[in-house]
Design a protein around this motif. Structure first.
Motif, PDB file in Angstrom:
ATOM      1  N   ALA A 197      36.526  52.775  42.696  1.00 50.97           N
ATOM      2  CA  ALA A 197      36.754  53.185  44.049  1.00 50.97           C
ATOM      3  C   ALA A 197      37.040  51.891  45.019  1.00 50.97           C
ATOM      4  N   ALA A 198      35.995  50.857  44.517  1.00 50.91           N
ATOM      5  CA  ALA A 198      35.894  49.690  45.715  1.00 50.91           C
ATOM      6  C   ALA A 198      37.210  48.877  45.314  1.00 50.91           C
ATOM      7  N   ARG A 199      37.810  48.739  44.098  1.00 50.67           N
ATOM      8  CA  ARG A 199      38.944  48.004  43.513  1.00 50.67           C
ATOM      9  C   ARG A 199      40.012  48.626  44.209  1.00 50.67           C
ATOM     10  N   HIS A 207      35.414  39.153  45.915  1.00 52.67           N
ATOM     11  CA  HIS A 207      34.493  39.112  44.697  1.00 52.67           C
ATOM     12  C   HIS A 207      33.495  40.153  44.842  1.00 52.67           C
ATOM     13  N   LEU A 208      33.329  41.008  43.956  1.00 57.28           N
ATOM     14  CA  LEU A 208      32.439  42.211  43.962  1.00 57.28           C
ATOM     15  C   LEU A 208      31.183  42.007  43.107  1.00 57.28           C
ATOM     16  N   GLU A 229      33.714  46.028  33.163  1.00 53.60           N
ATOM     17  CA  GLU A 229      34.516  45.010  32.908  1.00 53.60           C
ATOM     18  C   GLU A 229      36.096  45.174  33.449  1.00 53.60           C
ATOM     19  N   PRO A 230      36.724  46.326  33.406  1.00 55.67           N
ATOM     20  CA  PRO A 230      38.023  46.518  33.949  1.00 55.67           C
ATOM     21  C   PRO A 230      38.011  46.196  35.606  1.00 55.67           C
ATOM     22  N   TYR A 231      36.943  46.116  36.209  1.00 53.51           N
ATOM     23  CA  TYR A 231      36.932  45.938  37.716  1.00 53.51           C
ATOM     24  C   TYR A 231      36.551  44.407  37.839  1.00 53.51           C
ATOM     25  N   ARG A 232      36.187  43.818  36.964  1.00 49.46           N
ATOM     26  CA  ARG A 232      36.080  42.114  36.972  1.00 49.46           C
ATOM     27  C   ARG A 232      35.051  42.044  38.089  1.00 49.46           C
ATOM     28  N   PRO A 233      33.815  42.471  37.870  1.00 48.10           N
ATOM     29  CA  PRO A 233      32.779  42.071  38.625  1.00 48.10           C
ATOM     30  C   PRO A 233      32.389  40.486  38.667  1.00 48.10           C
ATOM     31  N   PHE A 234      31.952  40.142  39.805  1.00 46.03           N
ATOM     32  CA  PHE A 234      31.775  38.337  39.916  1.00 46.03           C
ATOM     33  C   PHE A 234      30.377  38.311  39.080  1.00 46.03           C
TER      34      PHE A 234
END
Ligand code: GCO
Ligand code: MG
Length: 403
Positions: A197-199, A207-208, A229-234
């Motif tokens: 939801a955030a992305r 950066h999240l 992984e799909p949302y690329r967290p920092f």
């Protein structure tokens, strides 16, 4: 040659407890160091006044390394959060004094600026996914380029990182430890939903981050990392307790999500294996709990050899003195990553007037000589110490768990 003539421990509670060591030299120069160990403040106060202060009187404040070694090796009992916080307080105060005598901000003594400023991350805490995203949007509007997302777990009455309604997040708030309940299964369902939801709502230019707060086993952490992984967290922070540093290899085998660890570390030895085996990406050891500027620089230098960057702890239980010291270190080292930033209350800022500034997602320690922070002792005296504990946590069946 200047001499230390006094060192005093000041306890004040402008909204929360802080412990400060103030060292005075015979020429009147003073230096301050943060000694706050959340929920265990008076243990450090006693360690400092009973065992450290008597050894400081008459010493040359410029011999920072020698005093560090004296307090570390001389104690015989090595490491531990109380000892290392006490040493950190002395170390910060001595760097403050050296900077004031030199007429230079501490980062100049550490080699000068390696960057324009330190990127900081804000906190977005909410009861629901929607609340959390609304807070994140507000933080991004203030210029933050990195935001940590924590939301309530459906079915649990309270969750780590989420404030009580209408209040700022401050976990150490009880005369005896509050108790919360935890379900890993429920948690592992909601976090990927939060990030998806955030992305969707915030896009990809921010950066999240997320803090697991030591609540997963290594294999569960591997699962969470993979799901995110799909949302690329920092990063995901403290995915599992780190007493067994080798446990992180299991997480690494399953996910490319970067890992941050170390806010509870107090020594380079807590991180040595994690760093040398490249089991982490960010080291969160902090200036106040890990032996001060002198020792944090040593940890950062080791980390740099293995492409591990810093991401120092910076919650509100680290006083403005620690925040300043962290910024001087962060600005100067080659492998700075990010710095946590939870702004202090107006009361705290008034007790600790400081030179550091925030602009557009970045902080700078300022150019005042020394650390650039003072303590207003008259104001500090208006806020007496009040015992406050961090909560404890139990599983739904009552088993005591990690908080
Ligand atoms: C963080 C931390 C804090 C700590 C607190 C303990 O990442 O900021 O996990 O929330 O729990 O600082 O003293
Ligand atoms: Mg944390």
């Amino acid at each position: 040659m200047p001499r230390i003539v006094s060192a005093r421990v000041i306890v004040t509670s402008p909204g929360r407890n802080f412990l400060t060591l103030k060292i005075t030299c015979d020429d009147g120069t003073t230096g301050v160091g943060d000694a706050t160990l959340n929920g265990r403040e008076m243990a450090v106060a006693s360690y400092l006044s009973e065992h450290v202060v008597p050894c400081l009187i008459g010493r040359d404040p410029h011999r920072i390394e020698d005093i560090w070694q004296y307090l570390y090796k001389g104690a015989y009992w090595r490491r531990g959060p109380v000892t290392m916080t006490a040493i950190a307080a002395v170390d910060m105060a001595l760097w403050d004094i050296k900077g004031k005598v030199a007429g230079l901000p501490v980062y100049q003594l550490l080699g000068g600026a390696s960057r324009d400023g330190c990127m900081v991350y804000a906190h977005a805490n909410g009861t629901t996914v929607a609340d959390t995203i609304a807070v994140a949007k507000a933080e991004i509007a203030k210029g933050y380029k990195a935001v940590r997302l924590q939301c309530g777990v459906p079915g649990l009455a309270s969750t780590y990182g989420v404030a009580k309604p209408g209040q700022r997040y401050e976990p150490a708030d009880a005369d005896l430890p509050a108790e919360s309940r935890w379900s890993t299964e429920r948690y592992l369902r909601i976090v990927p939903e939060l990030f998806a939801a955030a992305r969707e709502a915030l896009g990809w230019d921010v950066h999240l981050l997320h803090d697991v707060h030591h609540r997963l086993t290594p294999i569960e952490a591997g699962r969470l990392g993979k799901d995110l992984e799909p949302y690329r967290p920092f990063w995901i922070e403290d995915p599992t307790p780190a007493e067994n540093q080798e446990a992180f290899r299991l997480i690494r085998q399953h996910t490319t999500t970067p890992i941050a660890v170390g806010e509870v570390f107090n020594s380079i030895w807590d991180a040595k294996h994690l760093i040398e085996h490249q089991l982490i990406d960010y080291i969160r050891a902090t200036v106040v709990h890990a032996g001060g500027i002198t020792h944090l620089r040593r940890i950062a230098a080791l980390a740099d050899l293995y492409q591990v960057r810093t991401g120092c702890h910076g919650a509100t239980d680290l006083s403005p003195v620690a925040m300043a010291a962290a910024l001087h270190v962060g600005l100067s080292i080659p492998n700075f990553g990010v710095q946590e930033h939870m702004p202090h209350t107006a009361e705290t800022d008034a007790v600790f007037p400081h030179a550091y500034t925030y602009t557009d997602g970045m902080m700078h320690p300022g150019d005042a000589p020394g650390l650039g922070v003072e303590i207003d002792e008259t104001l500090a005296a208006d806020y007496p110490y009040a015992r406050a504990y961090l909560p404890v946590n139990r599983l739904e069946d009552g088993t005591l768990f990690h908080w």
